[in-house]
Design a protein around this motif. Structure first.
Motif, short mmCIF file in Angstrom:
data_model
loop_
_atom_site.label_atom_id
_atom_site.label_comp_id
_atom_site.label_asym_id
_atom_site.label_seq_id
_atom_site.Cartn_x
_atom_site.Cartn_y
_atom_site.Cartn_z
N ASP A 1 -17.98 -44.38 47.20
CA ASP A 1 -16.97 -43.10 47.04
C ASP A 1 -16.89 -42.71 48.54
O ASP A 1 -15.52 -42.59 48.67
CB ASP A 1 -17.54 -42.23 46.46
CG ASP A 1 -17.56 -42.49 44.93
OD1 ASP A 1 -17.05 -43.79 44.37
OD2 ASP A 1 -17.96 -41.86 43.96
N LEU A 2 -17.76 -42.57 49.33
CA LEU A 2 -17.60 -41.95 50.64
C LEU A 2 -16.80 -42.97 51.65
O LEU A 2 -15.65 -42.50 52.32
CB LEU A 2 -19.01 -41.79 51.53
CG LEU A 2 -19.14 -41.16 52.73
CD1 LEU A 2 -18.54 -39.80 52.45
CD2 LEU A 2 -20.36 -41.22 53.18
N LEU A 3 -16.99 -44.22 51.33
CA LEU A 3 -16.23 -45.21 52.16
C LEU A 3 -14.72 -45.15 51.62
O LEU A 3 -13.73 -45.33 52.36
CB LEU A 3 -16.92 -46.66 52.06
CG LEU A 3 -18.04 -46.85 53.07
CD1 LEU A 3 -18.61 -48.15 52.47
CD2 LEU A 3 -17.69 -46.79 54.48
N ARG A 4 -14.58 -45.29 50.24
CA ARG A 4 -13.39 -45.25 49.84
C ARG A 4 -12.59 -44.29 50.13
O ARG A 4 -11.19 -44.16 50.45
CB ARG A 4 -13.37 -45.53 48.12
CG ARG A 4 -12.15 -45.28 47.41
CD ARG A 4 -12.13 -45.42 46.02
NE ARG A 4 -12.84 -46.84 45.89
CZ ARG A 4 -13.74 -46.87 44.85
NH1 ARG A 4 -14.41 -45.86 44.24
NH2 ARG A 4 -14.25 -48.11 44.57
N CYS A 5 -13.14 -42.81 50.26
CA CYS A 5 -12.41 -41.91 50.70
C CYS A 5 -11.89 -41.96 52.24
O CYS A 5 -10.92 -41.55 52.21
CB CYS A 5 -13.38 -40.64 50.53
SG CYS A 5 -12.45 -39.16 50.93
N PHE A 6 -12.73 -42.54 52.95
CA PHE A 6 -12.49 -42.59 54.42
C PHE A 6 -11.22 -43.42 54.52
O PHE A 6 -10.29 -43.52 55.36
CB PHE A 6 -13.52 -43.14 55.20
CG PHE A 6 -13.31 -43.10 56.65
CD1 PHE A 6 -13.20 -42.16 57.47
CD2 PHE A 6 -13.20 -44.53 57.43
CE1 PHE A 6 -12.98 -42.30 58.80
CE2 PHE A 6 -12.87 -44.70 58.60
CZ PHE A 6 -12.81 -43.57 59.44
N ALA A 7 -11.19 -44.77 53.71
CA ALA A 7 -10.15 -45.56 53.85
C ALA A 7 -9.02 -45.46 53.08
O ALA A 7 -8.01 -45.99 52.83
CB ALA A 7 -10.80 -47.11 53.31
#
Length: 88
Positions: free
Chosen positions: A47-53
């Motif tokens: 989720d953290l990576l998805r938000c950043f991307a």
């Protein structure tokens, strides 16, 4: 891939696709495929990576004067659920 490229060099040109290059770069960043897979299997990290991307930059990513995106500590805490998890 090198074996197929050599075997078929007289008839075909074999290249890594853009998606193949992306996966190769991601594996290089994480160190190996197992580490990348473990990160993607972890819901919070994914989720953290998805938000950043995310294409929705106003919701998750702040843009600095250098035109680089980043997640603030508040963003990380919100995504992970609480301050203690964000501190890890």
């Amino acid at each position: 891939m090198d074996i197929f490229a050599e075997l078929l060099k007289d008839h075909y040109r074999i290249e890594l696709s853009d998606k193949g290059r992306f996966v190769t770069e991601a594996i290089d960043l994480w160190g190996d495929l197992d580490a990348l897979a473990a990160t993607m299997a972890d819901t919070q990290q994914r989720d953290l990576l998805r938000c950043f991307a995310s294409a929705n930059k106003d919701e998750c990513v702040r843009v600095s004067s250098s035109k680089r995106g980043y997640l603030s500590f508040d963003d990380v805490a919100r995504i992970l659920g609480d301050d203690q998890q964000a501190a890890v």
